[in-house]
Design a protein around this motif. Structure first.
Motif, short mmCIF file in Angstrom:
data_model
loop_
_atom_site.label_atom_id
_atom_site.label_comp_id
_atom_site.label_asym_id
_atom_site.label_seq_id
_atom_site.Cartn_x
_atom_site.Cartn_y
_atom_site.Cartn_z
N PHE A 330 -35.59 0.40 -19.70
CA PHE A 330 -35.98 2.02 -18.39
C PHE A 330 -37.41 2.13 -18.25
O PHE A 330 -37.77 1.45 -18.69
CB PHE A 330 -36.04 2.86 -20.27
CG PHE A 330 -34.40 3.38 -21.25
CD1 PHE A 330 -34.37 4.69 -20.99
CD2 PHE A 330 -34.22 2.04 -22.25
CE1 PHE A 330 -32.94 4.84 -20.92
CE2 PHE A 330 -32.58 2.73 -22.51
CZ PHE A 330 -32.47 3.72 -22.20
N VAL A 331 -36.92 2.39 -16.96
CA VAL A 331 -38.65 2.26 -16.05
C VAL A 331 -38.64 3.39 -15.74
O VAL A 331 -38.20 4.65 -15.77
CB VAL A 331 -37.97 1.33 -14.58
CG1 VAL A 331 -38.48 0.86 -13.51
CG2 VAL A 331 -36.74 0.16 -14.85
N ASP A 332 -39.80 3.59 -15.86
CA ASP A 332 -40.59 4.76 -15.65
C ASP A 332 -42.05 4.38 -14.50
O ASP A 332 -42.43 3.83 -14.49
CB ASP A 332 -41.62 4.95 -17.59
CG ASP A 332 -41.87 5.92 -17.25
OD1 ASP A 332 -42.71 7.53 -16.16
OD2 ASP A 332 -42.40 6.73 -18.41
N THR A 333 -40.97 5.60 -13.57
CA THR A 333 -41.76 5.57 -12.54
C THR A 333 -42.95 6.51 -11.71
O THR A 333 -42.17 7.68 -12.28
CB THR A 333 -40.83 5.00 -11.65
OG1 THR A 333 -40.43 4.23 -11.45
CG2 THR A 333 -41.76 4.13 -10.53
N ILE A 334 -43.96 6.14 -11.43
CA ILE A 334 -44.87 7.03 -10.96
C ILE A 334 -44.71 6.70 -9.12
O ILE A 334 -45.09 5.73 -9.02
CB ILE A 334 -46.22 7.48 -11.52
CG1 ILE A 334 -46.80 8.00 -12.64
CG2 ILE A 334 -47.62 8.68 -10.79
CD1 ILE A 334 -48.16 7.81 -13.08
N HIS A 335 -44.26 8.37 -8.74
CA HIS A 335 -44.16 8.12 -6.84
C HIS A 335 -45.58 8.80 -6.65
O HIS A 335 -45.36 9.60 -6.89
CB HIS A 335 -42.86 8.72 -6.85
CG HIS A 335 -41.86 7.80 -7.77
ND1 HIS A 335 -40.82 6.85 -6.71
CD2 HIS A 335 -41.17 8.37 -8.56
CE1 HIS A 335 -40.31 6.34 -7.64
NE2 HIS A 335 -39.97 7.36 -8.59
N LEU A 336 -46.29 8.16 -5.65
CA LEU A 336 -47.39 9.12 -5.03
C LEU A 336 -46.78 9.37 -2.94
O LEU A 336 -46.07 8.25 -2.95
CB LEU A 336 -49.02 8.99 -5.30
CG LEU A 336 -49.15 7.60 -6.35
CD1 LEU A 336 -50.25 7.22 -6.17
CD2 LEU A 336 -49.45 8.98 -7.24
N PHE A 337 -46.58 10.66 -4.05
CA PHE A 337 -46.15 11.17 -1.86
C PHE A 337 -46.91 10.89 -1.03
O PHE A 337 -47.43 10.30 -0.36
CB PHE A 337 -45.52 12.26 -2.15
CG PHE A 337 -44.57 12.58 -2.93
CD1 PHE A 337 -43.59 11.57 -3.63
CD2 PHE A 337 -44.52 13.66 -3.59
CE1 PHE A 337 -42.50 11.77 -4.27
CE2 PHE A 337 -43.13 14.05 -4.37
CZ PHE A 337 -42.56 13.06 -4.83
N ASP A 338 -48.07 11.18 -0.57
CA ASP A 338 -49.49 11.66 -0.05
C ASP A 338 -50.22 11.00 -0.87
O ASP A 338 -50.48 10.81 -2.11
CB ASP A 338 -49.78 12.83 0.17
CG ASP A 338 -49.25 13.94 -0.43
OD1 ASP A 338 -49.86 13.87 -1.61
OD2 ASP A 338 -48.40 15.37 0.27
N GLN A 339 -51.24 11.83 -0.46
CA GLN A 339 -52.89 11.33 -0.88
C GLN A 339 -53.93 13.08 -1.11
O GLN A 339 -55.01 12.68 -0.22
CB GLN A 339 -53.96 9.84 -0.63
CG GLN A 339 -53.21 8.71 -0.04
CD GLN A 339 -53.33 8.38 -1.84
OE1 GLN A 339 -53.62 8.65 -2.87
NE2 GLN A 339 -52.35 6.93 -2.58
#
Ligand code: VTB
Length: 346
Positions: A330-339
């Protein structure tokens, strides 16, 4: 042997599709949700160093502009292939995709939708026709004991024995469709409880493979292509899955599956399916030596969270299964779109 790096890259493929579809959650437009997922999935697939072929996709070429059956994807399918891939190390793989499984669920903000795919080496996945499939999914303890040829009543008795619980303690998922009227009645009369779902039988089948979900079987008729994707996961997890094509419009009662039973049988013959009534096991539907499966929740489900947006990003949860490493992660991912100036991860 499929490179294990591809196994990791496919996580991003389903994550990107899920995020794109989730932007359409609750907007009441299932076509846009699907379109966004397809586009995102295709774009990410095309970045992978492979020669991939879609064997289960959005349909035939003339009806689906993207991810159509037969479409080639991956860096090694580009005309300037030599610049990207060493021809001697070319990995040829087959891919079955459902970028937005449960489009209605997404459109109406309901649980159980996901972006999903299965991959295997060339020829490793059954190229199912775009018709229906009678399915039976059950936990690993019941594998090979329950049988799609047996009645629901009989299978519930077997399930109860295999799982060491009474029939009354069993929960069966069935799609809420007129074609399942008798099936639902039979399950209830046998003493088990029914969870009716409006869509999304892939997620329901997967739930059977895990203890603690309080889902013990999936019964009934859904779409055939998704049956192959489900089988890929169930095979790796050692759970029970059987599928039998349903080609008679009278049985399905709804949906477009051609004009008549006879025409459908003829079409199946053309595709090389001599026995239209054959019962396929998970191992036959996903017969490749190496099988990978990945599913990312779009809306929340029994096994995975849905996509959660926050200011500047999103968080996703994906189930990735590999027959090569014999793992289900189970892969839990945080995605950062911009800063943005201030970012608060969640
Ligand atoms: C869908 C969908 C399922 O089967 O309903 C479909 O929700 C076909 O059934 O998850 P209908 O034509 O009766 O809607 C699935 O796609 C997958 O098997």
């Amino acid at each position: 042997m499929i490179e294990s790096t591809i196994g990791l890259e496919i996580i991003e493929v389903v994550e990107q599709a899920a995020i794109a579809a989730a932007k359409w959650m609750g907007k009441g437009d299932k076509h846009m949700a699907d379109h966004a997922a397809v586009e995102a999935m295709r774009a990410r697939l095309n970045q992978i160093r492979m020669r991939g072929r879609i064997v289960i996709g959005e349909g035939e070429r003339d009806e689906a502009p993207m991810l159509y059956i037969g479409e080639e994807v991956g860096l090694c399918t580009r005309p300037d292939v030599a610049a990207h891939c060493n021809p001697e190390e070319l990995v040829e793989i087959d891919i079955a995709v459902d970028p937005c499984e449960g489009t209605n669920l997404v459109a109406y903000g309901q649980n159980g939708s996901m972006a999903v795919l299965a991959i295997s080496e060339k020829g490793g996945l059954f190229a199912a026709p775009d018709i229906y499939m009678k399915k039976l999914a059950a936990p690993p303890a019941a594998k090979g004991h329950v049988d799609i040829n047996k009645s629901a009543t009989e299978n519930l008795r077997i399930l109860s024995e295999c799982l060491g619980r009474s029939v009354e303690e069993l929960v069966v998922v069935v799609m809420d469709r007129p074609r399942h009227k008798e099936l639902i009645q039979e399950i209830r009369e046998a003493g088990a409880r029914v969870r009716l779902i409006s869509d999304g039988d892939v997620s329901a089948a997967l739930s059977c493979a895990f203890a603690g979900t309080n889902i013990h079987a999936l019964m009934g008729i859904g779409a055939a292509p998704e049956g192959v994707i489900t089988a890929a996961a169930m095979r790796c997890l050692g759970a029970h899955f059987q599928g039998q094509l349903v080609y008679d419009p009278e049985v399905v009662k709804t949906g477009l599956i051609g004009e008549s039973k006879e025409k459908n049988i003829a079409r199946l013959k053309e595709m090389g399916i001599e026995d239209p009534d054959k019962v396929y096991s998970a191992e036959e539907l996903a017969s490749g030596e190496t099988v990978f499966f990945a599913a990312c929740g779009i809306t929340p489900g029994t096994l995975m969270e849905g996509v959660r947006f926050f200011h500047g990003g999103a968080r996703t949860q994906t189930l990735v299964i590999s027959s090569q490493s014999k793992t289900a992660r189970f892969v839990d991912t945080i995605h950062l779109f911009d800063q943005p100036k201030v970012i608060q991860l969640r």
